[in-house]
Design a protein around this motif. Structure first.
Motif, PDB file in Angstrom:
ATOM      1  N   SER A  13       0.924  -1.190   0.010  1.00  0.00           N
ATOM      2  CA  SER A  13       0.004  -0.122  -0.134  1.00  0.00           C
ATOM      3  C   SER A  13       0.868   1.357  -0.083  1.00  0.00           C
ATOM      4  CB  SER A  13      -0.915   0.009   1.207  1.00  0.00           C
ATOM      5  OG  SER A  13      -1.889  -1.286   1.052  1.00  0.00           O
ATOM      6  N   VAL A  14       1.919   1.299   0.548  1.00  0.00           N
ATOM      7  CA  VAL A  14       3.094   2.380   0.605  1.00  0.00           C
ATOM      8  C   VAL A  14       3.251   2.715  -0.840  1.00  0.00           C
ATOM      9  CG1 VAL A  14       5.265   2.932   1.281  1.00  0.00           C
ATOM     10  CG2 VAL A  14       3.847   1.793   2.827  1.00  0.00           C
ATOM     11  N   TYR A  15       3.529   1.926  -1.946  1.00  0.00           N
ATOM     12  CA  TYR A  15       3.849   2.353  -2.973  1.00  0.00           C
ATOM     13  C   TYR A  15       2.744   3.120  -3.821  1.00  0.00           C
ATOM     14  CZ  TYR A  15       7.446  -1.292  -2.785  1.00  0.00           C
ATOM     15  OH  TYR A  15       8.644  -1.940  -2.347  1.00  0.00           O
ATOM     16  N   TRP A  16       1.350   2.740  -3.443  1.00  0.00           N
ATOM     17  CA  TRP A  16       0.191   3.498  -3.811  1.00  0.00           C
ATOM     18  C   TRP A  16       0.401   4.804  -3.265  1.00  0.00           C
ATOM     19  CZ3 TRP A  16      -1.763   2.002  -8.126  1.00  0.00           C
ATOM     20  CH2 TRP A  16      -1.952   0.647  -8.559  1.00  0.00           C
ATOM     21  N   TRP A  17       0.468   5.074  -2.012  1.00  0.00           N
ATOM     22  CA  TRP A  17       0.312   6.236  -1.066  1.00  0.00           C
ATOM     23  C   TRP A  17       1.595   6.983  -1.713  1.00  0.00           C
ATOM     24  CZ3 TRP A  17       0.624   3.255   4.129  1.00  0.00           C
ATOM     25  CH2 TRP A  17      -0.752   2.579   4.147  1.00  0.00           C
ATOM     26  N   ILE A  18       2.794   6.556  -1.863  1.00  0.00           N
ATOM     27  CA  ILE A  18       3.661   7.406  -2.222  1.00  0.00           C
ATOM     28  C   ILE A  18       3.292   7.935  -3.688  1.00  0.00           C
ATOM     29  CG2 ILE A  18       6.205   7.534  -3.091  1.00  0.00           C
ATOM     30  CD1 ILE A  18       6.692   5.708  -0.769  1.00  0.00           C
ATOM     31  N   GLY A  19       2.764   7.123  -4.792  1.00  0.00           N
ATOM     32  CA  GLY A  19       2.343   7.354  -5.909  1.00  0.00           C
ATOM     33  C   GLY A  19       1.443   8.544  -6.178  1.00  0.00           C
ATOM     34  N   TYR A  50       9.594   7.301  -9.489  1.00  0.00           N
ATOM     35  CA  TYR A  50       8.944   7.361 -10.980  1.00  0.00           C
ATOM     36  C   TYR A  50       8.157   6.168 -11.013  1.00  0.00           C
ATOM     37  CZ  TYR A  50       8.319   7.468 -15.760  1.00  0.00           C
ATOM     38  OH  TYR A  50       7.685   7.533 -17.054  1.00  0.00           O
ATOM     39  N   SER A  51       8.436   4.831 -10.640  1.00  0.00           N
ATOM     40  CA  SER A  51       7.795   3.835 -10.844  1.00  0.00           C
ATOM     41  C   SER A  51       6.370   3.959 -10.001  1.00  0.00           C
ATOM     42  CB  SER A  51       8.618   2.699  -9.974  1.00  0.00           C
ATOM     43  OG  SER A  51       7.674   1.497 -10.329  1.00  0.00           O
ATOM     44  N   CYS A  52       6.542   4.468  -8.727  1.00  0.00           N
ATOM     45  CA  CYS A  52       5.246   4.803  -7.893  1.00  0.00           C
ATOM     46  C   CYS A  52       4.378   5.495  -8.542  1.00  0.00           C
ATOM     47  CB  CYS A  52       5.779   5.046  -6.484  1.00  0.00           C
ATOM     48  SG  CYS A  52       6.578   3.948  -5.648  1.00  0.00           S
ATOM     49  N   PHE A  59      -3.169   4.003 -12.908  1.00  0.00           N
ATOM     50  CA  PHE A  59      -4.297   3.445 -12.049  1.00  0.00           C
ATOM     51  C   PHE A  59      -5.001   4.572 -11.262  1.00  0.00           C
ATOM     52  CE2 PHE A  59      -1.972  -0.170 -14.128  1.00  0.00           C
ATOM     53  CZ  PHE A  59      -3.107  -0.807 -14.715  1.00  0.00           C
ATOM     54  N   PRO A  60      -5.877   5.443 -11.445  1.00  0.00           N
ATOM     55  CA  PRO A  60      -6.396   6.246 -10.185  1.00  0.00           C
ATOM     56  C   PRO A  60      -7.096   5.399  -9.414  1.00  0.00           C
ATOM     57  CG  PRO A  60      -7.268   6.632 -12.502  1.00  0.00           C
ATOM     58  CD  PRO A  60      -6.251   5.755 -12.722  1.00  0.00           C
ATOM     59  N   PRO A  61      -7.448   5.838  -8.237  1.00  0.00           N
ATOM     60  CA  PRO A  61      -8.082   4.954  -7.151  1.00  0.00           C
ATOM     61  C   PRO A  61      -9.227   4.242  -7.707  1.00  0.00           C
ATOM     62  CG  PRO A  61      -7.379   7.079  -6.104  1.00  0.00           C
ATOM     63  CD  PRO A  61      -7.156   7.070  -7.498  1.00  0.00           C
ATOM     64  N   GLU A  62     -10.043   4.655  -8.621  1.00  0.00           N
ATOM     65  CA  GLU A  62     -11.497   4.036  -8.985  1.00  0.00           C
ATOM     66  C   GLU A  62     -11.000   2.942  -9.795  1.00  0.00           C
ATOM     67  OE1 GLU A  62     -10.583   7.590 -11.603  1.00  0.00           O
ATOM     68  OE2 GLU A  62     -10.673   7.283  -9.242  1.00  0.00           O
ATOM     69  N   ARG A  63      -9.791   2.962 -10.361  1.00  0.00           N
ATOM     70  CA  ARG A  63      -9.476   1.701 -11.435  1.00  0.00           C
ATOM     71  C   ARG A  63      -8.641   0.642 -10.797  1.00  0.00           C
ATOM     72  NH1 ARG A  63      -6.321   2.960 -16.324  1.00  0.00           N
ATOM     73  NH2 ARG A  63      -6.400   0.874 -16.597  1.00  0.00           N
ATOM     74  N   ARG A  64      -8.247   0.803  -9.517  1.00  0.00           N
ATOM     75  CA  ARG A  64      -7.176  -0.185  -9.063  1.00  0.00           C
ATOM     76  C   ARG A  64      -8.139  -1.365  -8.297  1.00  0.00           C
ATOM     77  NH1 ARG A  64      -4.293   4.478  -5.349  1.00  0.00           N
ATOM     78  NH2 ARG A  64      -3.508   5.491  -7.206  1.00  0.00           N
ATOM     79  N   VAL A  65      -7.581  -2.500  -8.562  1.00  0.00           N
ATOM     80  CA  VAL A  65      -8.227  -3.693  -8.154  1.00  0.00           C
ATOM     81  C   VAL A  65      -7.755  -3.992  -6.722  1.00  0.00           C
ATOM     82  CG1 VAL A  65      -8.572  -6.024  -8.668  1.00  0.00           C
ATOM     83  CG2 VAL A  65      -8.358  -4.390 -10.637  1.00  0.00           C
ATOM     84  N   GLU A  66      -8.612  -4.088  -5.773  1.00  0.00           N
ATOM     85  CA  GLU A  66      -8.057  -3.973  -4.421  1.00  0.00           C
ATOM     86  C   GLU A  66      -7.411  -5.538  -4.125  1.00  0.00           C
ATOM     87  OE1 GLU A  66      -9.953  -3.712   0.280  1.00  0.00           O
ATOM     88  OE2 GLU A  66     -10.630  -2.542  -1.373  1.00  0.00           O
ATOM     89  N   TYR A  71       2.034  -4.955  -7.926  1.00  0.00           N
ATOM     90  CA  TYR A  71       3.077  -5.688  -8.976  1.00  0.00           C
ATOM     91  C   TYR A  71       2.059  -5.955  -9.837  1.00  0.00           C
ATOM     92  CZ  TYR A  71       6.245  -5.363  -5.066  1.00  0.00           C
ATOM     93  OH  TYR A  71       7.074  -5.099  -3.975  1.00  0.00           O
ATOM     94  N   HIS A  72       0.781  -6.454  -9.633  1.00  0.00           N
ATOM     95  CA  HIS A  72      -0.278  -6.953 -10.904  1.00  0.00           C
ATOM     96  C   HIS A  72      -0.239  -5.698 -11.602  1.00  0.00           C
ATOM     97  CE1 HIS A  72      -0.880 -10.283  -8.120  1.00  0.00           C
ATOM     98  NE2 HIS A  72      -1.404 -11.087  -9.364  1.00  0.00           N
ATOM     99  N   HIS A  73      -0.585  -4.698 -11.014  1.00  0.00           N
ATOM    100  CA  HIS A  73      -0.891  -3.363 -11.781  1.00  0.00           C
ATOM    101  C   HIS A  73       0.272  -2.648 -12.602  1.00  0.00           C
ATOM    102  CE1 HIS A  73      -3.954  -3.451  -8.927  1.00  0.00           C
ATOM    103  NE2 HIS A  73      -4.788  -2.668  -9.571  1.00  0.00           N
ATOM    104  N   ARG A  74       1.332  -3.044 -11.996  1.00  0.00           N
ATOM    105  CA  ARG A  74       2.737  -2.623 -12.659  1.00  0.00           C
ATOM    106  C   ARG A  74       2.943  -3.373 -14.076  1.00  0.00           C
ATOM    107  NH1 ARG A  74       8.372  -2.854  -9.760  1.00  0.00           N
ATOM    108  NH2 ARG A  74       8.025  -5.204 -10.267  1.00  0.00           N
ATOM    109  N   ALA A  75       2.432  -4.600 -13.864  1.00  0.00           N
ATOM    110  CA  ALA A  75       2.716  -5.632 -15.072  1.00  0.00           C
ATOM    111  C   ALA A  75       1.737  -5.317 -16.386  1.00  0.00           C
ATOM    112  CB  ALA A  75       2.307  -7.015 -14.466  1.00  0.00           C
TER     113      ALA A  75
END
Length: 179
Positions: A13-19, A50-52, A59-66, A71-75
């Motif tokens: 979750s930290v990666y999302w928060w930093i992004g 940059y990656s974050c 993937f804005p919050p509404e498109r993220r799959v909880e 890593y799935h999203h990055r792929a």
């Protein structure tokens, strides 16, 4: 076990928060200032930041799959949004790993990387032969030169990947040295 899963979820979750923090900073302070401040605050490298940022932007919050990891999203971040969303939904449904959806996405978009279609082999050379090949490689990777020489010799088909797609005098002479 439950504690371990919770910690893993928090770490990802930290990666999302930093992004998200970086995306806000870009809009408010500009990219350079935001990257500089974030580097100081987090200790992360600019590449990691940059990656974050890239994943959070794609993937804005509404498109993220909880149910899936960052890593799935990055792929699938480099794929068109509809393809990425479909693959993420499939990953949840079937239980695919990030590597599996990356391979599916690359295959669908015709971007399969050549290195996955090649096998690694070990080649033992005399020191003198290696020195000659290294000199002929002219600053390029010797392994690439050797790979192309062997492939051309085995298949009889001209390999033109070396030296930006053009055969060079060095390549031709290296081929003669090995044969």
């Amino acid at each position: 076990m439950e504690l371990g899963r919770t910690l893993a979820t928090l770490c990802q979750s930290v990666y999302w928060w930093i992004g998200d923090f970086l995306q806000y900073g870009f809009r408010t302070y500009g990219k350079k200032a935001t990257f500089d401040l974030a580097q100081q605050a987090t200790g992360y490298t600019r590449a990691m930041l940059y990656s974050c940022s890239h994943i959070a932007k794609r993937f804005p919050p509404e498109r993220r799959v909880e149910a899936l990891t960052v890593y799935h999203h990055r792929a699938v971040a480099s794929l068109p949004p509809d393809t990425a969303d479909r693959l993420l939904a499939e990953a949840v449904e079937v239980g695919l790993t990030a590597r599996q959806i990356f391979a599916l996405g690359q295959g669908e978009c015709g971007k399969a990387k050549n290195r996955f279609n090649r096998k690694k082999v070990s080649v033992t050379l005399l020191e003198d032969t290696y020195g000659k090949l290294k000199a002929r490689a002219a600053g390029k990777r010797v392994g690439d030169l050797i790979s192309d020489i062997i492939e051309e010799w085995l298949t009889g088909v001209s390999v033109e990947r070396y030296a930006n797609g053009r055969k060079t005098k060095e390549f031709k002479s290296a081929l003669k040295v090995v044969q």
